[in-house]
Design a protein around this motif. Structure first.
Motif, PDB file in Angstrom:
ATOM      1  N   MET A  83     -16.519 -11.217  21.170  1.00  0.00           N
ATOM      2  CA  MET A  83     -15.546 -11.459  22.225  1.00  0.00           C
ATOM      3  C   MET A  83     -16.096 -11.160  23.616  1.00  0.00           C
ATOM      4  SD  MET A  83     -11.637 -10.298  21.888  1.00  0.00           S
ATOM      5  CE  MET A  83     -11.213 -10.963  20.322  1.00  0.00           C
ATOM      6  N   VAL A  84     -16.990 -10.163  23.709  1.00  0.00           N
ATOM      7  CA  VAL A  84     -17.584  -9.867  25.019  1.00  0.00           C
ATOM      8  C   VAL A  84     -18.919 -10.580  25.196  1.00  0.00           C
ATOM      9  CG1 VAL A  84     -16.453  -7.639  25.278  1.00  0.00           C
ATOM     10  CG2 VAL A  84     -18.695  -7.752  24.189  1.00  0.00           C
ATOM     11  N   GLY A  85     -19.232 -11.494  24.250  1.00  0.00           N
ATOM     12  CA  GLY A  85     -20.433 -12.298  24.403  1.00  0.00           C
ATOM     13  C   GLY A  85     -21.717 -11.569  24.053  1.00  0.00           C
ATOM     14  N   LEU A  86     -21.641 -10.615  23.112  1.00  0.00           N
ATOM     15  CA  LEU A  86     -22.863  -9.936  22.670  1.00  0.00           C
ATOM     16  C   LEU A  86     -23.175 -10.347  21.240  1.00  0.00           C
ATOM     17  CD1 LEU A  86     -22.537  -6.262  23.949  1.00  0.00           C
ATOM     18  CD2 LEU A  86     -24.193  -7.967  24.676  1.00  0.00           C
ATOM     19  N   GLN A 145     -22.356   1.363  16.056  1.00  0.00           N
ATOM     20  CA  GLN A 145     -21.652   2.623  15.799  1.00  0.00           C
ATOM     21  C   GLN A 145     -20.752   2.997  16.970  1.00  0.00           C
ATOM     22  OE1 GLN A 145     -25.147   4.908  15.000  1.00  0.00           O
ATOM     23  NE2 GLN A 145     -24.689   5.092  12.826  1.00  0.00           N
ATOM     24  N   ASN A 146     -21.206   2.682  18.185  1.00  0.00           N
ATOM     25  CA  ASN A 146     -20.374   2.915  19.353  1.00  0.00           C
ATOM     26  C   ASN A 146     -19.074   2.137  19.249  1.00  0.00           C
ATOM     27  OD1 ASN A 146     -21.114   4.366  22.086  1.00  0.00           O
ATOM     28  ND2 ASN A 146     -23.045   3.847  21.090  1.00  0.00           N
ATOM     29  N   VAL A 147     -19.207   0.860  18.938  1.00  0.00           N
ATOM     30  CA  VAL A 147     -18.018   0.012  18.882  1.00  0.00           C
ATOM     31  C   VAL A 147     -17.117   0.429  17.718  1.00  0.00           C
ATOM     32  CG1 VAL A 147     -17.199  -2.361  18.669  1.00  0.00           C
ATOM     33  CG2 VAL A 147     -19.270  -1.875  19.964  1.00  0.00           C
ATOM     34  N   ARG A 148     -17.740   0.932  16.646  1.00  0.00           N
ATOM     35  CA  ARG A 148     -16.970   1.297  15.458  1.00  0.00           C
ATOM     36  C   ARG A 148     -16.309   2.665  15.571  1.00  0.00           C
ATOM     37  NH1 ARG A 148     -19.901   1.315   9.866  1.00  0.00           N
ATOM     38  NH2 ARG A 148     -19.278   3.480   9.939  1.00  0.00           N
ATOM     39  N   PHE A 149     -16.723   3.425  16.592  1.00  0.00           N
ATOM     40  CA  PHE A 149     -16.276   4.821  16.684  1.00  0.00           C
ATOM     41  C   PHE A 149     -14.755   4.951  16.566  1.00  0.00           C
ATOM     42  CE2 PHE A 149     -15.046   8.724  18.778  1.00  0.00           C
ATOM     43  CZ  PHE A 149     -15.961   9.630  18.284  1.00  0.00           C
ATOM     44  N   ALA A 183     -11.896  -2.833  20.603  1.00  0.00           N
ATOM     45  CA  ALA A 183     -11.971  -2.849  19.141  1.00  0.00           C
ATOM     46  C   ALA A 183     -10.759  -2.162  18.520  1.00  0.00           C
ATOM     47  CB  ALA A 183     -13.258  -2.180  18.664  1.00  0.00           C
ATOM     48  N   ILE A 184     -10.242  -1.148  19.185  1.00  0.00           N
ATOM     49  CA  ILE A 184      -9.103  -0.417  18.607  1.00  0.00           C
ATOM     50  C   ILE A 184      -7.777  -1.133  18.874  1.00  0.00           C
ATOM     51  CG2 ILE A 184     -10.243   1.847  18.695  1.00  0.00           C
ATOM     52  CD1 ILE A 184      -8.613   2.441  21.247  1.00  0.00           C
ATOM     53  N   ARG A 185      -7.843  -2.361  19.432  1.00  0.00           N
ATOM     54  CA  ARG A 185      -6.629  -3.091  19.813  1.00  0.00           C
ATOM     55  C   ARG A 185      -5.679  -2.184  20.582  1.00  0.00           C
ATOM     56  NH1 ARG A 185      -6.495  -6.971  15.097  1.00  0.00           N
ATOM     57  NH2 ARG A 185      -8.439  -8.036  15.564  1.00  0.00           N
ATOM     58  N   PRO A 186      -6.101  -1.759  21.770  1.00  0.00           N
ATOM     59  CA  PRO A 186      -5.302  -0.773  22.498  1.00  0.00           C
ATOM     60  C   PRO A 186      -4.000  -1.369  23.016  1.00  0.00           C
ATOM     61  CG  PRO A 186      -7.057  -1.589  23.890  1.00  0.00           C
ATOM     62  CD  PRO A 186      -7.276  -2.197  22.536  1.00  0.00           C
ATOM     63  N   ARG A 187      -3.034  -0.492  23.245  1.00  0.00           N
ATOM     64  CA  ARG A 187      -1.760  -0.943  23.812  1.00  0.00           C
ATOM     65  C   ARG A 187      -1.916  -1.233  25.298  1.00  0.00           C
ATOM     66  NH1 ARG A 187       2.784   3.278  22.328  1.00  0.00           N
ATOM     67  NH2 ARG A 187       1.207   4.838  22.799  1.00  0.00           N
ATOM     68  N   LEU A 188      -2.970  -0.620  25.862  1.00  0.00           N
ATOM     69  CA  LEU A 188      -3.209  -0.746  27.291  1.00  0.00           C
ATOM     70  C   LEU A 188      -4.711  -0.598  27.488  1.00  0.00           C
ATOM     71  CD1 LEU A 188      -1.650  -0.791  30.044  1.00  0.00           C
ATOM     72  CD2 LEU A 188      -1.702   1.692  29.986  1.00  0.00           C
ATOM     73  N   LEU A 189      -5.297  -1.426  28.347  1.00  0.00           N
ATOM     74  CA  LEU A 189      -6.725  -1.318  28.616  1.00  0.00           C
ATOM     75  C   LEU A 189      -6.912  -0.872  30.062  1.00  0.00           C
ATOM     76  CD1 LEU A 189      -9.658  -1.771  27.675  1.00  0.00           C
ATOM     77  CD2 LEU A 189      -9.448  -4.134  28.439  1.00  0.00           C
ATOM     78  N   ALA A 239     -13.685  -2.599   9.190  1.00  0.00           N
ATOM     79  CA  ALA A 239     -14.208  -2.087  10.460  1.00  0.00           C
ATOM     80  C   ALA A 239     -15.405  -2.917  10.917  1.00  0.00           C
ATOM     81  CB  ALA A 239     -14.592  -0.623  10.325  1.00  0.00           C
ATOM     82  N   GLU A 240     -16.304  -3.220   9.973  1.00  0.00           N
ATOM     83  CA  GLU A 240     -17.486  -4.003  10.333  1.00  0.00           C
ATOM     84  C   GLU A 240     -17.089  -5.382  10.857  1.00  0.00           C
ATOM     85  OE1 GLU A 240     -20.726  -3.271  10.516  1.00  0.00           O
ATOM     86  OE2 GLU A 240     -20.304  -1.173  10.018  1.00  0.00           O
ATOM     87  N   LYS A 241     -16.054  -5.948  10.249  1.00  0.00           N
ATOM     88  CA  LYS A 241     -15.578  -7.253  10.691  1.00  0.00           C
ATOM     89  C   LYS A 241     -15.025  -7.165  12.114  1.00  0.00           C
ATOM     90  CE  LYS A 241     -12.240 -10.130   9.230  1.00  0.00           C
ATOM     91  NZ  LYS A 241     -11.034 -10.162   8.423  1.00  0.00           N
ATOM     92  N   ARG A 242     -14.285  -6.101  12.350  1.00  0.00           N
ATOM     93  CA  ARG A 242     -13.691  -5.910  13.669  1.00  0.00           C
ATOM     94  C   ARG A 242     -14.779  -5.695  14.728  1.00  0.00           C
ATOM     95  NH1 ARG A 242      -8.832  -3.420  15.535  1.00  0.00           N
ATOM     96  NH2 ARG A 242      -7.732  -3.969  13.629  1.00  0.00           N
ATOM     97  N   VAL A 243     -15.873  -4.997  14.336  1.00  0.00           N
ATOM     98  CA  VAL A 243     -16.980  -4.785  15.263  1.00  0.00           C
ATOM     99  C   VAL A 243     -17.602  -6.132  15.638  1.00  0.00           C
ATOM    100  CG1 VAL A 243     -19.294  -3.798  15.526  1.00  0.00           C
ATOM    101  CG2 VAL A 243     -17.486  -2.447  14.465  1.00  0.00           C
ATOM    102  N   ASP A 244     -17.825  -6.986  14.616  1.00  0.00           N
ATOM    103  CA  ASP A 244     -18.373  -8.322  14.873  1.00  0.00           C
ATOM    104  C   ASP A 244     -17.502  -9.081  15.860  1.00  0.00           C
ATOM    105  OD1 ASP A 244     -20.513  -8.003  13.225  1.00  0.00           O
ATOM    106  OD2 ASP A 244     -19.545  -8.891  11.464  1.00  0.00           O
ATOM    107  N   GLU A 245     -16.203  -9.085  15.577  1.00  0.00           N
ATOM    108  CA  GLU A 245     -15.250  -9.787  16.439  1.00  0.00           C
ATOM    109  C   GLU A 245     -15.321  -9.289  17.878  1.00  0.00           C
ATOM    110  OE1 GLU A 245     -11.697 -10.157  13.200  1.00  0.00           O
ATOM    111  OE2 GLU A 245     -11.224  -9.292  15.160  1.00  0.00           O
TER     112      GLU A 245
END
Ligand code: ATP
Ligand code: MG
Lengths: 365, 263
Positions: free
Chosen positions: A123-126, A97-101, A152-158, A113-119
Motif C-alpha cells: 500500500m505504501v509502494g514498498l 518485523q517493524n510492520v508486524r510489531f 497495519a494495525i488498521r488504526p481508528r485514527l492516523l 499477520a504476514e498477509k497484512r504486512v504484505d498488504e
C-alpha cells in the motif's frame, strides 16, 4: 450538523512547567477526513498530537473518539497510529518485523499477520520482500515503512507528525500526493502536523491553523485562503503569503500609509466601505498574485520596484510602497515599466484587519 | 606507492601495539608449560605439572570458587540495581539527575584503600565484617560506579520515541521493555556485566580488608602467596586457564551474537 463528530476534542490544556503550550483546544474531525494542524514552530502541534495518541497527559479537557471517551485510556489501548517526524523505526528489527510489531501485540496469528504486512507494504509502494534493517534504507523508504507500520494495525485514527519534513523538495511533493491517495484508499481518518502551508493546502479537507497554543481558524483550504480570520493567517497562507500593509484611516475615503503617505483607493477599498472610523489602525492583506501592475489609473498604490526574482513562469517583483515592502507575482512575459509603478488591488471587499487584535474587519453593509 | 607504504607503516604500528598489549599474556601462557620449580621465561623444559598442581590444589580451587561466586552475585546485584537507577535517571529526568550521577561515581574518586577503610568501619558497626553478605555488599559498592556509568550511557542512547512508537502500536509497558528497551540495551548490559565482573574478580584491596580470613578470593590468595613464597608457577597455570576460558567465551559469544543477528 447533527450527532457528535467522530473525533471530538474539548478544552484540552497543557502547560510545561508553567509555560502554556496549549490553551483550551476545541476541534472536531469528521470520520474519514484528512485534517492538517498548521502553524509555526513551537505553537503546540506536536503536543496536541501526543495528547491524542495518549503519550502525553493533558492538564484538562477531554477527547472522544467514535463516541468513546478516550481521555484516560493508555496509548496501547487506543488503536491510534502515529508516525513520528524521525520515523522511530525499531533499529534491531527487520522491516517486516517493524510492520508486524503492532499485529504481534494484537496477538494476530502468523499467517494472517504476514498477509497484512504484505498488504501494508504494498500500500505504501514498498517491495514486501524487503528483508533489510531500517538503517539500510533511504529517508523516503524509512518514512514509507513508518506509515506501513502505523496503518497495519488498521488504526481508528492516523496521526502524522511532520511526515515530510525529512524529505527533499522533490520527494516531498510526490509523497504528499501519495499520502492523500493512501488516505482516500484506506479511508482512515487522518491528522497531519505540518508547518508548511502549501503541504496543508494541497492535502487537507480542513486545516486548523495554530499559533501560540491556540487554534485560530479551522476551515477548508479555499476558505482559509479566501477569507483568513486573522492577519497572521493571511500572512502565513499562500505562496508567497499575502503582503501585510499597515495603514490607518485618514477619513472616509483615504488611508495613511506607514511613512505618512496618503492613498486614496477605489470606493470598495476605502475606510468607509469597511466601516472603519477615522484614526483607526488597520492592516490590509494584499495577495501577491491578485495585485495588478500599471503606470496610470484611479486608486493605484504608488510604489518603486526594488528587486525582481525570476521563479520560472512567474516573476516576483519586490516593491517599496508607503514604507512597506510588498511582493507582487506577475507572469514572466509581462513587461515591467520603469522603477515607478502603481499597484492595483482587486476590486472585491478588502482583507482588512484590526491592527491591535489582528481580527478581520467585516464590512457591515 | 605512497599509499602502499603508509598502509605498511600502519600495519607495523598495529602489530607493535598488539605485541605490547599481548606480550605479558604470551609470557604467562608459555611459562605455564615450563617444567621448572620457579617462574622462568622463556621456559626451558615443557610439562603440564603446574596445571595438574593447580587442578588439585584445594586452596586455589576454593579461592577461585569464592571469586567466581562473589563475582557473579555482586555483578548481578550491581548491574540490576544500576540498570534500574540509570533507567530512572535517564527516562524520569529528575532535577537531581546530575547530583545523583556524581554520587554514583563517587567511589571512583577516592583511592580504594581509603574507601575500603571507610567500608570497614561501617561494616564493623553493622557486624557484617568478614561475612559473605558484607563482602558482597562491598563488591557491589565498588562495581556499581562502572555498571551505572555504562547503563546511563546505554539508556541515553535509546531514543524514547522508539518506546512511544511501540506503545502507540499496542505494546503495554511490559512489552515495551521486553521487545524494545531490553534488546536495544543488550550490548550495554553485556559490557556492564563484563566490566563489573572483572572489577569484582580483580579486587585485592577492598576484599583483603573486608573479608578477613574467612573468604579468600583468588587474587588475594595469589597476592599473599607472592609475598610469602615468591611467584608460584601454579598461579601462572591458573592464569593461563583463565585466559583460555576468556577466549572461549569471547569466541562463543561472537558466534552466537552473529547468529542472533542473522535471524
Ligand atoms: N518536554 C517539554 N518540556 C518543556 N517544554 C516543552 C516540551 N515539549 C514542548 N515544549 C514547549 O511547548 C511548546 C509547544 O511545543 P510543540 O513541540 O508542541 O511545538 P510544535 O508546534 O510541534 O513545534 P515544531 O514545529 O517545532 O515541532 C513549545 O514552546 C515548546 O518549547
Ligand atoms: Mg513538532
Amino acid at each position: 450538523m447533527t450527532g457528535s463528530p467522530y473525533l471530538r476534542i474539548r478544552s484540552i490544556k497543557k502547560s510545561y512547567k508553567g509555560a502554556v503550550a496549549l490553551h483550551d483546544i476545541d476541534l472536531d474531525v469528521e470520520q474519514g477526513a484528512f485534517v492538517s494542524l498548521l502553524g509555526p514552530s513551537g505553537c503546540g502541534k506536536s503536543t496536541l498530537l501526543q495528547i491524542l495518541a495518549g503519550l502525553l497527559e493533558a492538564d484538562g479537557g477531554d477527547v472522544q473518539l467514535g463516541g468513546e471517551d478516550i481521555t484516560n485510556l493508555p496509548p496501547w489501548r487506543r488503536n491510534i497510529g502515529l508516525v513520528f517526524q524521525n520515523y522511530a523505526l525499531f533499529p534491531h528489527l527487520s522491516i517486516r518485523q517493524n510492520v508486524r510489531f503492532g499485529l504481534d501485540m494484537l496477538g494476530m496469528d502468523r499467517t494472517e499477520a504476514e498477509k497484512r504486512v504484505d498488504e501494508s507494504l504494498a500500500m505504501v509502494g514498498l517491495d514486501p520482500a524487503l528483508s533489510r534493517k531500517p538503517g539500510e534504507l533511504s529517508g523516503g523508504q524509512q518514512q514509507r515503512v513508518a506509515i506501513a507500520r502505523a496503518i497495519a494495525i488498521r488504526p481508528r485514527l492516523l496521526l502524522l507528525d511532520e511526515p515530510l519534513s525529512n524529505l527533499d523538495a522533490v520527494l516531498r511533493h510526490k509523497v504528499r500526493l501519495e499520502l492523500r491517495e493512501l488516505h482516500d484508499r484506506t479511508g482512515i481518518t487522518t491528522i497531519m502536523v505540518t508547518h508548511d502551508q502549501a503541504e496543508a493546502l494541497a492535502t487537507s479537507d480542513r486545516i486548523a491553523v495554530m499559533n501560540g497554543g491556540r487554534i485560530l481558524q479551522y476551515e477548508a483550504p479555499e476558505a482559509l485562503y479566501r477569507a483568513p480570520a486573522t492577519a497572521f493567517i493571511a500572512g502565513f497562507v499562500g505562496s508567497p503569503p499575502a503582503n501585510l500593509v499597515p495603514l490607518s484611516a485618514l477619513d472616509n475615503n483615504s488611508w495613511t500609509l506607514a511613512n505618512g503617505q496618503v492613498w486614496k483607493p477605489i470606493a470598495s477599498l476605502a475606510p468607509r466601505a469597511a466601516g472603519v472610523r477615522a484614526g483607526a489602525a488597520c492592516i490590509m492583506a494584499l495577495r501577491p498574485e491578485a495585485l495588478a501592475v500599471g503606470v496610470s489609473g484611479e486608486g493605484g498604490l504608488p510604489g518603486r520596484v526594488v528587486a525582481i526574482e525570476f521563479i520560472g513562469g512567474d516573476r516576483l517583483v519586490h516593491v517599496e510602497t508607503g514604507g512597506t515592502q510588498l511582493t507582487v507575482r506577475v507572469s514572466a512575459e509581462q513587461a515591467m515599466a520603469g522603477p515607478d509603478i502603481l499597484l492595483f488591488p482587486p476590486q472585491e471587499t478588502p482583507l482588512l484587519f484590526d491592527a491591535n487584535s489582528g481580527k478581520r474587519l467585516k464590512a457591515d453593509f | 606507492m605512497t599509499s602502499r607504504f603508509s598502509k605498511g607503516l600502519m600495519l607495523a604500528g598495529v602489530i607493535a601495539i598488539l605485541l605490547f598489549l599481548l606480550a605479558p599474556i604470551l609470557v604467562l601462557i608459555f611459562s605455564a608449560f615450563d617444567g621448572g620449580n620457579v617462574f622462568r621465561f622463556p621456559p626451558r623444559s615443557y610439562s603440564l605439572r603446574w596445571f595438574e598442581e593447580a587442578l588439585t590444589h584445594t586452596e586455589y580451587r576454593s579461592s577461585l570458587w569464592v571469586s567466581t561466586v562473589l563475582g557473579i552475585i555482586s555483578t548481578a546485584i550491581a548491574v540490576g540495581l544500576s540498570s534500574l537507577a540509570a533507567f530512572g535517571l535517564v527516562r524520569g529526568k529528575p532535577s537531581y539527575r546530575l547530583g545523583l550521577e556524581v554520587l554514583l561515581l563517587a567511589p571512583l574518586t577516592l583511592p580504594l584503600v581509603v574507601w575500603a577503610i571507610a567500608l570497614l568501619s561501617i561494616y564493623a558497626q553493622l557486624g557484617i565484617n568478614g561475612t559473605l553478605p558484607g563482602l558482597i555488599l562491598a563488591h557491589v559498592t565498588i562495581t556499581m560506579p562502572f555498571a551505572a556509568r555504562i547503563m546511563i550511557a546505554t539508556f541515553d542512547e535509546i531514543d524514547p520515541r522508539l518506546e512511544a512508537a511501540a506503545k502507540s502500536l499496542g505494546a503495554s509497558p511490559w512489552h515495551v521493555v521486553r521487545r524494545i528497551t531490553l534488546p536495544l540495551a543488550m550490548p550495554g548490559l553485556m559490557s556492564s556485566t563484563a566490566i563489573a565482573f572483572l572489577v569484582s574478580f580483580n579486587d585485592v584491596v577492598v576484599t583483603t580488608l573486608i573479608a578477613g580470613a574467612g573468604w579468600i578470593t583468588f587474587p588475594v590468595r595469589t597476592f599473599s602467596r607472592l609475598r610469602t613464597e615468591g611467584i608460584d608457577p601454579t598461579t601462572i597455570a591458573i592464569a593461563a586457564m583463565i585466559v583460555a576460558f576468556t577466549i572461549v567465551v569471547i569466541v562463543l559469544g561472537q558466534r552466537l551474537f552473529q547468529l542472533s543477528r542473522r535471524f
